[in-house]
Design a protein around this motif. Structure first.
Motif, PDB file in Angstrom:
ATOM      1  N   VAL A 144      39.094  40.985  16.618  1.00  0.00           N
ATOM      2  CA  VAL A 144      40.527  40.755  16.488  1.00  0.00           C
ATOM      3  C   VAL A 144      40.986  41.315  15.145  1.00  0.00           C
ATOM      4  CG1 VAL A 144      42.395  39.060  16.423  1.00  0.00           C
ATOM      5  CG2 VAL A 144      40.387  38.640  17.859  1.00  0.00           C
ATOM      6  N   THR A 145      42.022  42.140  15.189  1.00  0.00           N
ATOM      7  CA  THR A 145      42.620  42.647  13.953  1.00  0.00           C
ATOM      8  C   THR A 145      43.816  41.773  13.595  1.00  0.00           C
ATOM      9  OG1 THR A 145      41.972  44.946  14.331  1.00  0.00           O
ATOM     10  CG2 THR A 145      43.835  44.568  12.858  1.00  0.00           C
ATOM     11  N   ILE A 146      43.833  41.276  12.359  1.00  0.00           N
ATOM     12  CA  ILE A 146      44.950  40.463  11.883  1.00  0.00           C
ATOM     13  C   ILE A 146      45.666  41.217  10.771  1.00  0.00           C
ATOM     14  CG2 ILE A 146      45.705  38.231  10.998  1.00  0.00           C
ATOM     15  CD1 ILE A 146      43.044  37.064  11.772  1.00  0.00           C
ATOM     16  N   PHE A 147      46.896  41.643  11.044  1.00  0.00           N
ATOM     17  CA  PHE A 147      47.701  42.272  10.002  1.00  0.00           C
ATOM     18  C   PHE A 147      48.262  41.168   9.104  1.00  0.00           C
ATOM     19  CE2 PHE A 147      47.544  45.426  13.319  1.00  0.00           C
ATOM     20  CZ  PHE A 147      47.373  46.610  12.620  1.00  0.00           C
ATOM     21  N   GLY A 148      48.046  41.310   7.799  1.00  0.00           N
ATOM     22  CA  GLY A 148      48.442  40.245   6.879  1.00  0.00           C
ATOM     23  C   GLY A 148      47.487  39.066   6.945  1.00  0.00           C
ATOM     24  N   GLY A 149      46.239  39.329   7.250  1.00  0.00           N
ATOM     25  CA  GLY A 149      45.270  38.249   7.460  1.00  0.00           C
ATOM     26  C   GLY A 149      44.815  37.515   6.223  1.00  0.00           C
ATOM     27  N   SER A 150      45.244  37.976   5.032  1.00  0.00           N
ATOM     28  CA  SER A 150      44.886  37.253   3.813  1.00  0.00           C
ATOM     29  C   SER A 150      46.071  36.461   3.275  1.00  0.00           C
ATOM     30  CB  SER A 150      44.399  38.222   2.730  1.00  0.00           C
ATOM     31  OG  SER A 150      45.452  39.085   2.317  1.00  0.00           O
ATOM     32  N   GLY A 151      47.202  36.528   3.981  1.00  0.00           N
ATOM     33  CA  GLY A 151      48.397  35.809   3.549  1.00  0.00           C
ATOM     34  C   GLY A 151      48.362  34.349   3.912  1.00  0.00           C
ATOM     35  N   PHE A 152      49.472  33.687   3.697  1.00  0.00           N
ATOM     36  CA  PHE A 152      49.552  32.236   3.888  1.00  0.00           C
ATOM     37  C   PHE A 152      49.129  31.814   5.294  1.00  0.00           C
ATOM     38  CE2 PHE A 152      52.695  28.517   4.490  1.00  0.00           C
ATOM     39  CZ  PHE A 152      51.695  27.580   4.237  1.00  0.00           C
ATOM     40  N   VAL A 153      49.761  32.390   6.321  1.00  0.00           N
ATOM     41  CA  VAL A 153      49.417  32.037   7.698  1.00  0.00           C
ATOM     42  C   VAL A 153      48.163  32.767   8.152  1.00  0.00           C
ATOM     43  CG1 VAL A 153      50.199  32.057  10.099  1.00  0.00           C
ATOM     44  CG2 VAL A 153      51.831  31.558   8.271  1.00  0.00           C
ATOM     45  N   GLY A 154      48.060  34.039   7.791  1.00  0.00           N
ATOM     46  CA  GLY A 154      46.959  34.863   8.267  1.00  0.00           C
ATOM     47  C   GLY A 154      45.584  34.339   7.948  1.00  0.00           C
ATOM     48  N   ARG A 155      45.411  33.755   6.769  1.00  0.00           N
ATOM     49  CA  ARG A 155      44.079  33.277   6.385  1.00  0.00           C
ATOM     50  C   ARG A 155      43.630  32.107   7.262  1.00  0.00           C
ATOM     51  NH1 ARG A 155      44.893  31.659   0.264  1.00  0.00           N
ATOM     52  NH2 ARG A 155      46.080  33.609   0.346  1.00  0.00           N
ATOM     53  N   TYR A 156      44.597  31.283   7.711  1.00  0.00           N
ATOM     54  CA  TYR A 156      44.254  30.170   8.595  1.00  0.00           C
ATOM     55  C   TYR A 156      43.898  30.681   9.990  1.00  0.00           C
ATOM     56  CZ  TYR A 156      45.793  26.765   5.122  1.00  0.00           C
ATOM     57  OH  TYR A 156      45.910  26.003   3.979  1.00  0.00           O
ATOM     58  N   VAL A 157      44.595  31.721  10.431  1.00  0.00           N
ATOM     59  CA  VAL A 157      44.273  32.337  11.724  1.00  0.00           C
ATOM     60  C   VAL A 157      42.882  32.951  11.654  1.00  0.00           C
ATOM     61  CG1 VAL A 157      44.945  34.089  13.412  1.00  0.00           C
ATOM     62  CG2 VAL A 157      46.718  32.799  12.201  1.00  0.00           C
ATOM     63  N   ALA A 158      42.595  33.669  10.562  1.00  0.00           N
ATOM     64  CA  ALA A 158      41.291  34.314  10.394  1.00  0.00           C
ATOM     65  C   ALA A 158      40.164  33.288  10.407  1.00  0.00           C
ATOM     66  CB  ALA A 158      41.273  35.109   9.085  1.00  0.00           C
ATOM     67  N   ARG A 159      40.371  32.182   9.719  1.00  0.00           N
ATOM     68  CA  ARG A 159      39.338  31.147   9.657  1.00  0.00           C
ATOM     69  C   ARG A 159      39.067  30.558  11.035  1.00  0.00           C
ATOM     70  NH1 ARG A 159      41.648  27.885   6.296  1.00  0.00           N
ATOM     71  NH2 ARG A 159      40.647  28.637   4.404  1.00  0.00           N
ATOM     72  N   ARG A 160      40.123  30.251  11.768  1.00  0.00           N
ATOM     73  CA  ARG A 160      39.953  29.662  13.098  1.00  0.00           C
ATOM     74  C   ARG A 160      39.305  30.646  14.074  1.00  0.00           C
ATOM     75  NH1 ARG A 160      41.999  25.142  15.278  1.00  0.00           N
ATOM     76  NH2 ARG A 160      43.000  23.637  13.878  1.00  0.00           N
ATOM     77  N   LEU A 161      39.678  31.915  14.003  1.00  0.00           N
ATOM     78  CA  LEU A 161      39.065  32.909  14.878  1.00  0.00           C
ATOM     79  C   LEU A 161      37.579  33.054  14.580  1.00  0.00           C
ATOM     80  CD1 LEU A 161      41.823  35.677  14.900  1.00  0.00           C
ATOM     81  CD2 LEU A 161      41.035  34.347  16.879  1.00  0.00           C
ATOM     82  N   ALA A 162      37.231  33.059  13.299  1.00  0.00           N
ATOM     83  CA  ALA A 162      35.824  33.165  12.917  1.00  0.00           C
ATOM     84  C   ALA A 162      35.030  31.960  13.423  1.00  0.00           C
ATOM     85  CB  ALA A 162      35.700  33.283  11.400  1.00  0.00           C
TER      86      ALA A 162
END
Length: 325
Positions: free
Chosen positions: A5-23
């Motif tokens: 999954v590619t997350i654009f803005g994945g280190s930002g406020f919302v993106g980092r939480y999405v990245a963590r949950r996907l991982a």
């Protein structure tokens, strides 16, 4: 092999939480950001090599195409609250979202999640809201099966709302639009919804995400002051005065060629504050995801404690005073 999954803005406020949950769910995660050297912390969300930051500028076609190459799904979390430099509302929230969707469609990707915002409206006087709506339309034009999430004001440890007002100094707390209503939504609840959308657990469409409480701006500030154990006068700044103030600050930013960044108040933000930011009646929301939204009262003390007079020791000092009494 696990899906990517590619997350654009994945280190930002919302993106980092999405990245963590996907991982946590076993996905491989590609975090597409402008400064990957500053996003190294996302690697800790998974095992070695599972979460990787990569260089990407959402304003550049080749950059976006490279970021989606080989991905099974895409999440776009990129958005701005104020314009600075080349990051204009049109370029980021409209053209940027269109570019991501176009690249995803060209790569054969059918699972796309767009993080938009409540109040997205093509006819809004606010350019922020208009470009959010334009971004949604572009996404659906290229990927009709996309899921669009429209959260209200988002709160959480790294938020720029409650942290900002809690940290204001002085005996007066100025607010613009004291009677404007919000429906604060927890960042991890938004992330959970995004991951369920990636999983294909909900049908394509637009979902409005709000927390369990509808509160006015003034009431939110009263609750914030209660959490940080401070007393201040909440002063409502009239819209006409706020528009003048925002216009002057915008002009100063323009005249200084960006040397001064208007992080105080913009004229467009004043326009946004004239409208309530709550879930529309009958709109699909968290219930479609099987998520019970978190009450902000339960979370604010976990990160606003640092603004208390004695920080983490505030409760201990209060207890000691009671013992001496």
């Amino acid at each position: 092999m696990a899906q990517l999954v590619t997350i654009f803005g994945g280190s930002g406020f919302v993106g980092r939480y999405v990245a963590r949950r996907l991982a946590q769910q076993g996905y491989r995660v590609r975090v597409a950001v402008r400064r990957p050297n500053e996003a190294g912390f996302v690697r800790t969300y998974g095992v070695v090599g599972q979460v990787e930051p990569v260089l990407c500028n959402i304003r550049d076609d080749a950059s976006v195409q490279a970021a989606v190459a080989g991905a099974d799904a895409v999440v776009n979390c990129v958005g701005i609250l104020a314009e600075t430099g080349k990051n204009r509302f049109e370029a980021v929230q409209a053209a940027g979202a269109e570019r991501v969707a176009r690249a995803a469609a060209a790569a054969g990707i059918t699972r796309l999640v767009q993080i938009s915002a409540l109040g997205a409206d093509a006819n809004s006087p606010s350019e922020y809201a208009r470009t959010k709506a334009a971004g949604e339309a572009a996404v659906l034009a290229h990927v009709p099966g996309a899921v669009i999430l429209r959260p209200s004001i988002i709160f959480g440890n790294e938020d720029g709302f409650f942290n900002r007002f809690a940290g204001m100094m002085g005996p007066i707390l100025p607010v613009v639009g004291a009677n404007t209503k919000f429906q604060p939504v927890y960042v991890d609840d938004v992330a959970a919804a995004a991951v369920k959308a990636v999983n294909g657990d909900v049908p394509a469409g637009i979902y409005e995400l709000g927390g369990p409480d509808v509160r006015t701006f003034r009431e939110l500030m009263q609750d914030t002051l209660a959490v940080i154990h401070r007393r201040k006068l909440i002063l409502n700044v009239p819209f006409f005065a706020a528009s003048i103030m925002g216009g002057v600050l915008d002009m100063v930013q323009g005249l200084t060629l960006g040397l001064f960044t208007n992080g105080v108040l913009t004229k467009d933000q004043v326009q946004n504050l004239k409208s309530d930011n709550v879930v529309s009646e009958g709109a699909a929301g968290f219930e479609a995801f099987g998520i019970v939204p978190t009450n902000y009262h339960a979370v604010l003390p976990s990160y606003l404690w640092k603004f208390r007079p004695s920080g983490q020791y505030d409760a201990i000092k209060a207890s000691a005073k009671n013992l001496r009494g």
